[in-house]
Design a protein around this motif. Sequence first.
Motif, mmCIF file in Angstrom:
data_model
loop_
_atom_site.group_PDB
_atom_site.id
_atom_site.type_symbol
_atom_site.label_atom_id
_atom_site.label_comp_id
_atom_site.label_asym_id
_atom_site.label_seq_id
_atom_site.Cartn_x
_atom_site.Cartn_y
_atom_site.Cartn_z
ATOM 1 N N ALA A 194 0.837 -1.196 0.000
ATOM 2 C CA ALA A 194 0.000 0.000 0.000
ATOM 3 C C ALA A 194 0.876 1.252 0.000
ATOM 4 O O ALA A 194 0.595 2.224 -0.718
ATOM 5 C CB ALA A 194 -0.935 -0.021 1.208
ATOM 6 N N LEU A 195 1.968 1.211 0.775
ATOM 7 C CA LEU A 195 2.888 2.354 0.801
ATOM 8 C C LEU A 195 3.573 2.528 -0.549
ATOM 9 O O LEU A 195 3.861 3.654 -0.966
ATOM 10 C CB LEU A 195 3.935 2.177 1.909
ATOM 11 N N LEU A 196 3.824 1.413 -1.250
ATOM 12 C CA LEU A 196 4.390 1.506 -2.598
ATOM 13 C C LEU A 196 3.391 2.238 -3.509
ATOM 14 O O LEU A 196 3.758 3.177 -4.218
ATOM 15 C CB LEU A 196 4.700 0.099 -3.116
ATOM 16 N N ALA A 197 2.143 1.815 -3.461
ATOM 17 C CA ALA A 197 1.116 2.471 -4.292
ATOM 18 C C ALA A 197 0.957 3.939 -3.905
ATOM 19 O O ALA A 197 0.628 4.780 -4.740
ATOM 20 C CB ALA A 197 -0.221 1.744 -4.149
ATOM 21 N N GLY A 198 1.199 4.248 -2.639
ATOM 22 C CA GLY A 198 1.038 5.613 -2.155
ATOM 23 C C GLY A 198 2.250 6.497 -2.406
ATOM 24 O O GLY A 198 2.250 7.670 -2.007
ATOM 25 N N GLY A 199 3.294 5.958 -3.034
ATOM 26 C CA GLY A 199 4.467 6.775 -3.343
ATOM 27 C C GLY A 199 5.403 6.975 -2.165
ATOM 28 O O GLY A 199 6.200 7.912 -2.143
ATOM 29 N N CYS A 200 5.327 6.094 -1.151
ATOM 30 C CA CYS A 200 6.178 6.250 0.038
ATOM 31 C C CYS A 200 7.420 5.372 -0.008
ATOM 32 O O CYS A 200 8.443 5.705 0.593
ATOM 33 C CB CYS A 200 5.379 5.914 1.292
ATOM 34 N N ILE A 201 7.338 4.197 -0.635
ATOM 35 C CA ILE A 201 8.504 3.322 -0.806
ATOM 36 C C ILE A 201 8.535 2.880 -2.271
ATOM 37 O O ILE A 201 7.612 3.216 -3.039
ATOM 38 C CB ILE A 201 8.478 2.098 0.132
ATOM 39 N N ASP A 202 9.568 2.107 -2.637
ATOM 40 C CA ASP A 202 9.769 1.838 -4.063
ATOM 41 C C ASP A 202 9.610 0.385 -4.479
ATOM 42 O O ASP A 202 9.370 0.109 -5.661
ATOM 43 C CB ASP A 202 11.165 2.321 -4.468
ATOM 44 N N ALA A 203 9.786 -0.547 -3.558
ATOM 45 C CA ALA A 203 9.763 -1.952 -3.965
ATOM 46 C C ALA A 203 9.408 -2.859 -2.797
ATOM 47 O O ALA A 203 9.677 -2.518 -1.633
ATOM 48 C CB ALA A 203 11.129 -2.353 -4.517
ATOM 49 N N VAL A 204 8.781 -3.978 -3.106
ATOM 50 C CA VAL A 204 8.544 -5.048 -2.129
ATOM 51 C C VAL A 204 8.907 -6.357 -2.820
ATOM 52 O O VAL A 204 8.478 -6.602 -3.951
ATOM 53 C CB VAL A 204 7.077 -5.113 -1.658
ATOM 54 N N VAL A 205 9.717 -7.170 -2.153
ATOM 55 C CA VAL A 205 10.071 -8.493 -2.684
ATOM 56 C C VAL A 205 9.753 -9.518 -1.603
ATOM 57 O O VAL A 205 10.247 -9.401 -0.477
ATOM 58 C CB VAL A 205 11.565 -8.560 -3.074
ATOM 59 N N GLU A 206 8.917 -10.490 -1.936
ATOM 60 C CA GLU A 206 8.526 -11.484 -0.934
ATOM 61 C C GLU A 206 8.410 -12.876 -1.565
ATOM 62 O O GLU A 206 8.453 -13.038 -2.790
ATOM 63 C CB GLU A 206 7.204 -11.084 -0.283
ATOM 64 N N ALA A 207 8.236 -13.862 -0.702
ATOM 65 C CA ALA A 207 8.036 -15.239 -1.154
ATOM 66 C C ALA A 207 7.114 -15.917 -0.142
ATOM 67 O O ALA A 207 6.874 -15.392 0.945
ATOM 68 C CB ALA A 207 9.365 -15.973 -1.243
ATOM 69 N N GLY A 208 6.581 -17.074 -0.531
ATOM 70 C CA GLY A 208 5.747 -17.831 0.397
ATOM 71 C C GLY A 208 4.349 -17.264 0.544
ATOM 72 O O GLY A 208 3.628 -17.609 1.481
ATOM 73 N N LEU A 209 3.935 -16.391 -0.369
ATOM 74 C CA LEU A 209 2.593 -15.806 -0.270
ATOM 75 C C LEU A 209 1.556 -16.737 -0.884
ATOM 76 O O LEU A 209 1.841 -17.592 -1.718
ATOM 77 C CB LEU A 209 2.547 -14.442 -0.975
ATOM 78 N N GLN A 210 0.330 -16.546 -0.475
ATOM 79 C CA GLN A 210 -0.815 -17.298 -0.991
ATOM 80 C C GLN A 210 -1.638 -16.379 -1.896
ATOM 81 O O GLN A 210 -1.518 -15.154 -1.801
ATOM 82 C CB GLN A 210 -1.672 -17.779 0.179
ATOM 83 N N PRO A 211 -2.510 -16.968 -2.753
ATOM 84 C CA PRO A 211 -3.302 -16.116 -3.665
ATOM 85 C C PRO A 211 -4.084 -15.016 -2.942
ATOM 86 O O PRO A 211 -4.162 -13.892 -3.444
ATOM 87 C CB PRO A 211 -4.246 -17.124 -4.324
ATOM 88 N N TYR A 212 -4.620 -15.307 -1.743
ATOM 89 C CA TYR A 212 -5.366 -14.264 -1.028
ATOM 90 C C TYR A 212 -4.441 -13.180 -0.492
ATOM 91 O O TYR A 212 -4.888 -12.101 -0.127
ATOM 92 C CB TYR A 212 -6.226 -14.853 0.104
ATOM 93 N N ASP A 213 -3.125 -13.459 -0.422
ATOM 94 C CA ASP A 213 -2.171 -12.424 -0.001
ATOM 95 C C ASP A 213 -1.837 -11.485 -1.161
ATOM 96 O O ASP A 213 -1.643 -10.290 -0.956
ATOM 97 C CB ASP A 213 -0.831 -13.041 0.448
ATOM 98 N N TYR A 214 -1.648 -12.061 -2.372
ATOM 99 C CA TYR A 214 -1.088 -11.239 -3.451
ATOM 100 C C TYR A 214 -2.105 -10.766 -4.489
ATOM 101 O O TYR A 214 -1.919 -9.714 -5.094
ATOM 102 C CB TYR A 214 0.109 -11.925 -4.125
ATOM 103 N N LEU A 215 -3.188 -11.508 -4.726
ATOM 104 C CA LEU A 215 -4.118 -11.080 -5.795
ATOM 105 C C LEU A 215 -4.755 -9.724 -5.511
ATOM 106 O O LEU A 215 -4.890 -8.902 -6.431
ATOM 107 C CB LEU A 215 -5.176 -12.151 -6.045
#
Lengths: 262, 262
Positions: A194-215
């Motif tokens: 959300a902060l990325l979309a809001g122009g506060c940070i630049d990147a997020v890199v993650e693993a182990g997420l489920q469809p309800y986490d990322y979709l």
Amino acid sequence: MPVGASSDWTEAAAFAAALADAAAPVALRYFRQPLAIEDKPDSSPVTIADRTVERLLRGMIRERFPADGVLGEEHGGEALDSERVWVLDPIDGTKSFISGMPTFGLLVALLDRGRPVLGLVDHPALKERWLGTAGAPTLWNGRPCRARDCRHLAAAMLYATSPDIFAGADREPFERVSRSARMRRFGGDCFAYALLAGGCIDAVVEAGLQPYDYLPLVPVIEGAGGVITDWSGERLGLGSDGRVAAAATRELHAEIVDRLNS
Amino acid sequence: MPVGASSDWTEAAAFAAALADAAAPVALRYFRQPLAIEDKPDSSPVTIADRTVERLLRGMIRERFPADGVLGEEHGGEALDSERVWVLDPIDGTKSFISGMPTFGLLVALLDRGRPVLGLVDHPALKERWLGTAGAPTLWNGRPCRARDCRHLAAAMLYATSPDIFAGADREPFERVSRSARMRRFGGDCFAYALLAGGCIDAVVEAGLQPYDYLPLVPVIEGAGGVITDWSGERLGLGSDGRVAAAATRELHAEIVDRLNS
């Protein structure tokens, strides 16, 4: 885009906001209260708060859109072959929730023939909400927002929820990328996207997420001008492997995907 | 405790609250705005927000208590041999602050002959404040709070701001302790200690802290029934080495210190 499609999402967006409005007081009623914490088979924690919120939202969806499918973190999938499927994470960041950190959030996506056309990220304890619909600018508390113009990893602020989400062979590519960023920081759960979309940070890199986490994140990030894919640069869908790379610009995203795979 | 000492701290507590009330709007004016970010020699970031808040607070202290010393993160020490010394971190969690995370906070301590007798942790973006004074219960938004009754690491929720704060030989003891906790979690800055005092989490283990980072936490944690020391179990003072172990109970603290040194 077919005529009428956009107004369909407007109606769905109003409904998603109603889901968030209904979920917020329930989640907050349990927040910072003593709760029994159960460890699920994947050893992620769950409480009565997660289950109660999800049941409430599934009931609202069934009543309003009985033909739609639903996939939720706590109560599984129903009618997943429907044209439209709602995807729910009642409390993303349960570890934050159970430790009093207000960055936990509700995640809702609407899939239209498998494609996420609506995404909502709501933080009831922070009173902050992001809503993305395909083809329209992402709204942050009702106002359009935009990811910022960071094009190089060396200038980027990069987030991940925890180093502990990178199992086995995922660890090394994450270390390689995150240590090349201007700053790396942990914590945040869905709030980081959300902060990325809001122009506060630049990147997020993650693993182990489920469809309800990322979709639910896809329309939010894309509607703010950002890019979000799996680690190979492929679009995210129900069948993705849970590795996610999100960035403020196409150039930064390309550099991250390149380094993840080098 | 000498007669009158407690009322002296009451006056100081009201003044500390006035400092926080004055600092909050200044910090929030810069929050989530584009800011030039400078890297200090220790490579921690600083912005005009940190410096402006600290200057404001130093001016207030000089006017009200001209005989007192002041030690601040950004503008150094003055009259540190005074009987009373105010210790300030205008924005603890600058990395959170510059990335839009609302968990950053203002930290204020009052030292009486070197001993921290007052500590304030204020989170303007969250509107949450913790205030501890020696010999009195810690107040969370004005109401007494208490750390919870967790006595074993295997049952504890443990926080640290980032794995990256553990340099060299500090890494292994932290890994040993944090991996024995029920749950370990990163992020939070000073907010993690406040959550410990508020009964939301059980332990915080960190390294690389400065006196303005840890001294304000001492009265807050102790006034909530918790224990906070260095990694050897020694009281924290101006000359401590920046390794901090805080826990909800004496038993949990003893287990953590024991494992840090085993």
